[in-house]
Design a protein around this motif. Structure first.
Motif, PDB file in Angstrom:
ATOM      1  N   ASP A 123      -7.780   6.052   3.637  1.00 27.70           N
ATOM      2  CA  ASP A 123      -8.717   5.254   2.850  1.00 27.70           C
ATOM      3  C   ASP A 123      -9.985   6.080   2.664  1.00 27.70           C
ATOM      4  O   ASP A 123     -10.558   6.568   3.634  1.00 27.70           O
ATOM      5  N   SER A 146      -3.592   4.254  10.037  1.00 31.87           N
ATOM      6  CA  SER A 146      -4.486   4.183   8.886  1.00 31.87           C
ATOM      7  C   SER A 146      -5.840   4.783   9.240  1.00 31.87           C
ATOM      8  O   SER A 146      -6.477   4.365  10.205  1.00 31.87           O
ATOM      9  N   LYS A 156     -12.318   2.681  -1.143  1.00 32.07           N
ATOM     10  CA  LYS A 156     -13.200   1.535  -0.917  1.00 32.07           C
ATOM     11  C   LYS A 156     -14.606   1.884  -1.375  1.00 32.07           C
ATOM     12  O   LYS A 156     -15.100   2.984  -1.111  1.00 32.07           O
ATOM     13  N   ALA A 175      -4.502   1.595  -4.219  1.00 26.60           N
ATOM     14  CA  ALA A 175      -5.227   0.325  -4.133  1.00 26.60           C
ATOM     15  C   ALA A 175      -6.712   0.632  -4.066  1.00 26.60           C
ATOM     16  O   ALA A 175      -7.114   1.735  -3.672  1.00 26.60           O
ATOM     17  N   VAL A 176      -7.518  -0.351  -4.443  1.00 29.80           N
ATOM     18  CA  VAL A 176      -8.969  -0.223  -4.322  1.00 29.80           C
ATOM     19  C   VAL A 176      -9.500  -1.463  -3.606  1.00 29.80           C
ATOM     20  O   VAL A 176      -8.913  -2.542  -3.683  1.00 29.80           O
ATOM     21  N   GLU A 209      -8.032   4.345  -9.923  1.00 29.97           N
ATOM     22  CA  GLU A 209      -6.706   3.974 -10.427  1.00 29.97           C
ATOM     23  C   GLU A 209      -6.097   5.122 -11.222  1.00 29.97           C
ATOM     24  O   GLU A 209      -4.926   5.490 -11.023  1.00 29.97           O
ATOM     25  N   HIS A 235      -1.690   6.768   6.293  1.00 31.71           N
ATOM     26  CA  HIS A 235      -2.416   6.189   5.157  1.00 31.71           C
ATOM     27  C   HIS A 235      -3.861   6.644   5.239  1.00 31.71           C
ATOM     28  O   HIS A 235      -4.435   6.719   6.324  1.00 31.71           O
ATOM     29  N   VAL A 267      -2.886  -1.413  -9.884  1.00 28.83           N
ATOM     30  CA  VAL A 267      -2.824  -1.288  -8.430  1.00 28.83           C
ATOM     31  C   VAL A 267      -3.539  -2.482  -7.803  1.00 28.83           C
ATOM     32  O   VAL A 267      -4.377  -3.121  -8.450  1.00 28.83           O
ATOM     33  N   ILE A 313       0.884  -1.172   0.000  1.00 29.69           N
ATOM     34  CA  ILE A 313       0.000   0.000   0.000  1.00 29.69           C
ATOM     35  C   ILE A 313       0.916   1.214   0.000  1.00 29.69           C
ATOM     36  O   ILE A 313       1.426   1.631   1.046  1.00 29.69           O
ATOM     37  N   THR A 357      -6.048   5.089  -0.594  1.00 29.98           N
ATOM     38  CA  THR A 357      -6.783   3.969  -1.151  1.00 29.98           C
ATOM     39  C   THR A 357      -8.264   4.315  -1.178  1.00 29.98           C
ATOM     40  O   THR A 357      -8.699   5.269  -0.535  1.00 29.98           O
ATOM     41  N   ALA A 366      -5.006   6.610  -6.810  1.00 29.34           N
ATOM     42  CA  ALA A 366      -5.168   5.722  -5.655  1.00 29.34           C
ATOM     43  C   ALA A 366      -4.191   4.563  -5.788  1.00 29.34           C
ATOM     44  O   ALA A 366      -3.960   4.051  -6.887  1.00 29.34           O
TER      45      ALA A 366
END
Length: 376
Positions: free
Chosen positions: A102, A74, A149, A175-176, A169, A100, A206, A7, A147, A173
């Motif tokens: 999200d 996070s 979600k 990651a998803v 992406e 981090h 990613v 990540i 990231t 980001a």
């Protein structure tokens, strides 16, 4: 064995993430899960709102508490307004509040979707892109990875996840993650993991994480095998069961699965949870907050109704210790403790702002949409 997950600059090994859950994943519960699992898995703080951060809302700042050895820190962020995202993330970066971020686009709660937030927002593709872009740009100077979600969509007639994955992406980001239900399903029925596989095919640069119906280690391994996802996000499966992270660590590293805890061991874990909560918010509030976890912890064990009721009304650490002492410590972990836990409810119509579905390219921020208070 499954490969480690990246990540941004952070290695997540095993590739297991504790999902942010309102009123659950505070610093005490995250520490408890971390003690059972790997310190290099990812444990996400409950959702906070961008506007509340900017306004320095006291409840929100308390929710953003992290442990001394918690790393990376996070945080899940909610917003419907790119300007508020820019301001909040700039503040987070400048003051070193998190490592981090999200972004939440999966919440199905009516008070959120009726404002155009959560799982409703990815339908507005341009606005969704602007919010993700704002977060990534504001976080970039501090090296904070972002990231995203989201859910499958609003309902079966309005799937948004493939566009959301590609847009996230493209906007930077790292990651998803997909909860494989629509907002209309809420937490009912079964998650359709085939959507995770489709997202993995659509998002190629990613990592793609899968979420939904992971209630045991075998579920997690099966999700990875069936979908090809790069990691798993675990929510309701660990309610009253933080030792699930011990089982996940074993499964993902090719070790034998440990046996479930005896009732005596569960009592010790309960007491540890109470101590951590009391250190975080004080004994009175901490023990009261623990009450909602009691039925999850004690599920399936042979406990009389009077004793079970007393656990649900406990008010002090001393009282809790006495109640734990009254348990049959030798009682083995029961098969009835397995399976779905937490809220399930029924599917229902998603409440949306008037005219929300008219134009998916409309990037206007809904009037009065930005929630002030955090916690979902």
């Amino acid at each position: 064995m499954t490969p480690p997950l990246k990540i941004g600059q952070y290695g997540v090994d095993p590739a297991v993430v504790l999902a942010p859950m309102a009123g659950i994943t505070n610093v005490a519960f995250r520490q408890l899960c971390r003690e059972f699992g790997s310190p290099t898995s990812l444990y996400v703080c409950e959702m906070v709102t961008a506007r509340a951060i900017v306004e320095r809302d006291s409840k929100t700042l308390e929710m953003m508490t992290f442990g001394e050895h918690e790393h990376p820190r996070s945080l899940q962020l909610y917003s419907v307004d790119p300007r508020n995202v820019t301001d909040a993330v700039t503040m987070i970066a400048a003051e070193g509040m998190a490592d981090h971020l999200d972004m939440n686009f999966g919440c199905p709660v009516p008070k959120v979707t009726r404002k155009g937030g959560g799982a409703a927002l990815p339908y507005k593709r341009r606005l969704f892109a602007e919010i993700v872009r704002a977060a990534v740009r504001a976080a970039e100077p501090a090296g904070i990875p972002v990231t995203v979600k989201f859910r499958v969509g609003i309902d079966d007639d309005h799937h948004t996840y493939l566009d959301a994955g590609r847009i996230a992406e493209a906007e930077g980001a790292v990651a998803v993650a997909l909860h494989a239900r629509t907002a209309a399903q809420r937490y009912s029925g079964q998650a359709d993991w085939s959507h995770i596989a489709r997202l993995k095919e659509a998002v190629t640069t990613v990592p793609v994480l899968g979420n939904g119906d992971i209630f045991c280690a075998d579920d997690a391994l099966r999700m990875v095998a069936e979908t090809g996802c790069d990691g798993v996000v675990v929510g309701r499966g660990c309610l009253g069961r933080p030792w699930l992270f011990r089982e996940l660590h074993a499964a993902f590293t090719g070790q034998p699965l440990p046996e479930g805890p005896s009732l005596g061991e569960v009592g010790a874990i309960l007491h540890r949870h109470a101590i951590l909560l009391s250190a975080h918010i004080g004994e009175e509030k901490g023990v009261r907050d623990l009450r909602k976890h009691m039925a999850w912890y004690l599920r399936g064990f042979p406990i009389g109704s009077d004793l079970r009721k007393s656990f649900g009304l406990v008010s002090t650490l001393a009282e809790l210790a006495d109640l734990i002492g009254a348990l049959d410590h030798a009682a083995p972990y029961p098969p009835d403790a397995e399976g779905p836990r937490g809220r399930q409810g029924s599917p229902g119509r998603v409440v949306l702002p008037e005219g929300w579905l008219d134009d998916p390219e409309d990037a206007a921020v809904p009037d009065g949409a930005e929630l002030m208070h955090s916690g979902g």
